[in-house]
Scaffold this active site. Structure first.
Site, mmCIF file in Angstrom:
data_model
loop_
_atom_site.group_PDB
_atom_site.id
_atom_site.type_symbol
_atom_site.label_atom_id
_atom_site.label_comp_id
_atom_site.label_asym_id
_atom_site.label_seq_id
_atom_site.Cartn_x
_atom_site.Cartn_y
_atom_site.Cartn_z
ATOM 1 N N THR A 10 72.554 -34.587 -2.628
ATOM 2 C CA THR A 10 71.415 -35.500 -2.632
ATOM 3 C C THR A 10 71.153 -35.984 -4.057
ATOM 4 O OG1 THR A 10 69.050 -35.734 -2.114
ATOM 5 C CG2 THR A 10 69.743 -33.583 -2.887
ATOM 6 N N GLY A 14 62.965 -35.067 -5.973
ATOM 7 C CA GLY A 14 62.027 -34.121 -5.369
ATOM 8 C C GLY A 14 62.758 -33.040 -4.589
ATOM 9 N N LYS A 15 63.763 -33.466 -3.826
ATOM 10 C CA LYS A 15 64.534 -32.501 -3.046
ATOM 11 C C LYS A 15 65.335 -31.576 -3.955
ATOM 12 C CE LYS A 15 65.424 -35.212 1.131
ATOM 13 N NZ LYS A 15 66.525 -35.722 1.959
ATOM 14 N N ASP A 72 68.995 -33.156 5.794
ATOM 15 C CA ASP A 72 68.298 -34.354 6.223
ATOM 16 C C ASP A 72 66.938 -33.900 6.711
ATOM 17 O OD1 ASP A 72 68.201 -37.127 6.443
ATOM 18 O OD2 ASP A 72 68.485 -37.021 8.603
ATOM 19 N N TYR A 157 55.719 -37.950 1.708
ATOM 20 C CA TYR A 157 54.453 -38.001 2.439
ATOM 21 C C TYR A 157 53.525 -36.829 2.114
ATOM 22 C CZ TYR A 157 56.949 -41.482 5.201
ATOM 23 O OH TYR A 157 57.656 -42.595 5.585
ATOM 24 N N ASP A 158 53.863 -36.026 1.110
ATOM 25 C CA ASP A 158 53.041 -34.845 0.794
ATOM 26 C C ASP A 158 51.541 -35.145 0.640
ATOM 27 O OD1 ASP A 158 55.086 -33.036 0.994
ATOM 28 O OD2 ASP A 158 55.495 -32.923 -1.152
ATOM 29 N N LYS A 178 54.402 -24.537 -1.807
ATOM 30 C CA LYS A 178 55.054 -25.439 -0.849
ATOM 31 C C LYS A 178 56.364 -24.831 -0.354
ATOM 32 C CE LYS A 178 57.002 -29.945 0.035
ATOM 33 N NZ LYS A 178 57.524 -31.204 -0.475
ATOM 34 N N ARG A 184 61.596 -27.373 4.380
ATOM 35 C CA ARG A 184 62.778 -27.169 3.532
ATOM 36 C C ARG A 184 62.846 -25.727 3.044
ATOM 37 N NH1 ARG A 184 61.624 -30.905 0.819
ATOM 38 N NH2 ARG A 184 62.715 -32.423 2.122
HETATM 39 P P1 IMP Z 1 66.229 -38.491 3.745
HETATM 40 O O1 IMP Z 1 66.409 -37.065 4.205
HETATM 41 O O2 IMP Z 1 66.844 -38.753 2.440
HETATM 42 O O3 IMP Z 1 66.590 -39.461 4.834
HETATM 43 O O4 IMP Z 1 64.683 -38.721 3.439
HETATM 44 C C1 IMP Z 1 63.709 -37.994 4.050
HETATM 45 C C2 IMP Z 1 62.361 -38.641 3.819
HETATM 46 O O5 IMP Z 1 61.404 -37.858 4.555
HETATM 47 C C3 IMP Z 1 61.888 -38.570 2.353
HETATM 48 O O6 IMP Z 1 62.184 -39.713 1.649
HETATM 49 C C4 IMP Z 1 60.384 -38.415 2.529
HETATM 50 O O7 IMP Z 1 59.824 -39.666 2.744
HETATM 51 C C5 IMP Z 1 60.281 -37.599 3.808
HETATM 52 N N1 IMP Z 1 60.235 -36.169 3.474
HETATM 53 C C6 IMP Z 1 61.193 -35.223 3.679
HETATM 54 N N2 IMP Z 1 60.800 -34.036 3.214
HETATM 55 C C7 IMP Z 1 59.583 -34.220 2.678
HETATM 56 C C8 IMP Z 1 58.675 -33.352 2.009
HETATM 57 O O8 IMP Z 1 58.919 -32.158 1.757
HETATM 58 N N3 IMP Z 1 57.517 -33.916 1.628
HETATM 59 C C9 IMP Z 1 57.200 -35.222 1.850
HETATM 60 N N4 IMP Z 1 58.014 -36.070 2.426
HETATM 61 C C10 IMP Z 1 59.209 -35.585 2.853
#
Ligand code: IMP
Length: 204
Positions: A10, A14-15, A72, A157-158, A178, A184
């Site tokens: 990724t 944030g992730k 994902d 969206y936290d 968190k 996650r």
């Molecule tokens: P992707 O997995 O890259 O398709 O993106 C997942 C999307 O879900 C992120 O861009 C956020 O908008 C939302 N998302 C996933 N995990 C979280 C989290 O822990 N907090 C807030 N939003 C999240």
């Protein structure tokens, strides 16, 4: 040794922050995709978190020598029949940002009463190696969508995700708080014990 490397598939800062924190202490060199622009980008076309997670981990595991961890994740809102789901990152369109996505979500939920604002975050983590899936892990967390953003921590969206057991939005939790309760964090806890038990110990 190539076995001792793990690629986080990724580029979401944030992730990456949360994943690194959850995997801290394991005897693995953890790298992220930023270092390997030559690998190209996997296009997420799956209709489920699991399909995207598996597809992503397989794609990068054919290019990287070592373990690949892909995830994902997204938000499922009851009043929207489980949407935005796998489209969470793009809710507000192709040039989406976290702020625009939040604004759009609050707009479509305007006037929706609290019971129907129930929502959950879902995360599917896949581990793959040399073009084969090693294992998938799931994590979920339930809460409510607030009527306005509250807090500045986290990402996505936290600020609008309220978590009743701690009586706070996710954006008011510390990173440690968190990770302890999030979708996650929960999936990663399973990954951690799997890696520690089965993968990192020599067969006895
Ligand atoms: P992707 O997995 O890259 O398709 O993106 C997942 C999307 O879900 C992120 O861009 C956020 O908008 C939302 N998302 C996933 N995990 C979280 C989290 O822990 N907090 C807030 N939003 C999240």
């Amino acid at each position: 040794m190539t076995e001792d490397r793990l690629l986080l598939a990724t580029t979401n800062r944030g992730k990456i922050r949360e994943l690194k924190k959850s995997l801290r202490g394991l005897p693995l060199k953890i790298e992220s995709l930023d270092k390997y622009p030559e690998f190209g980008r996997y296009r997420e076309t799956g209709r489920t978190f699991e399909a995207n997670s598996r597809g992503k981990s397989l794609f990068y595991s054919r290019r990287y020598r070592g373990l690949v961890l892909a995830e994902d994740s997204g938000l499922e809102v009851e009043a929207l029949g489980g949407q935005p789901g796998v489209y969470s990152a793009r809710l507000s369109g192709p040039r989406a940002t976290d702020e625009k996505n939040i604004r759009k979500l609050l707009r479509v939920l305007a006037g929706v009463p609290r019971p129907r604002r129930r929502a959950r975050f879902v995360c599917v983590v896949s581990l793959a190696r040399q073009g084969k899936i090693v294992k998938c892990f799931k994590g979920r967390v339930s809460g409510y969508i607030l009527t306005e953003p509250d807090g500045r921590n986290g990402f996505g969206y936290d600020p609008v995700f309220y978590y009743p057991p701690l009586r706070k939005s996710f954006a008011r939790l510390t990173a440690e708080e968190k990770n302890r309760v999030s979708h996650r964090g929960r999936a990663l806890k399973k990954v951690r014990s799997f890696l520690a038990r089965r993968w990192l110990q020599p067969p006895g």
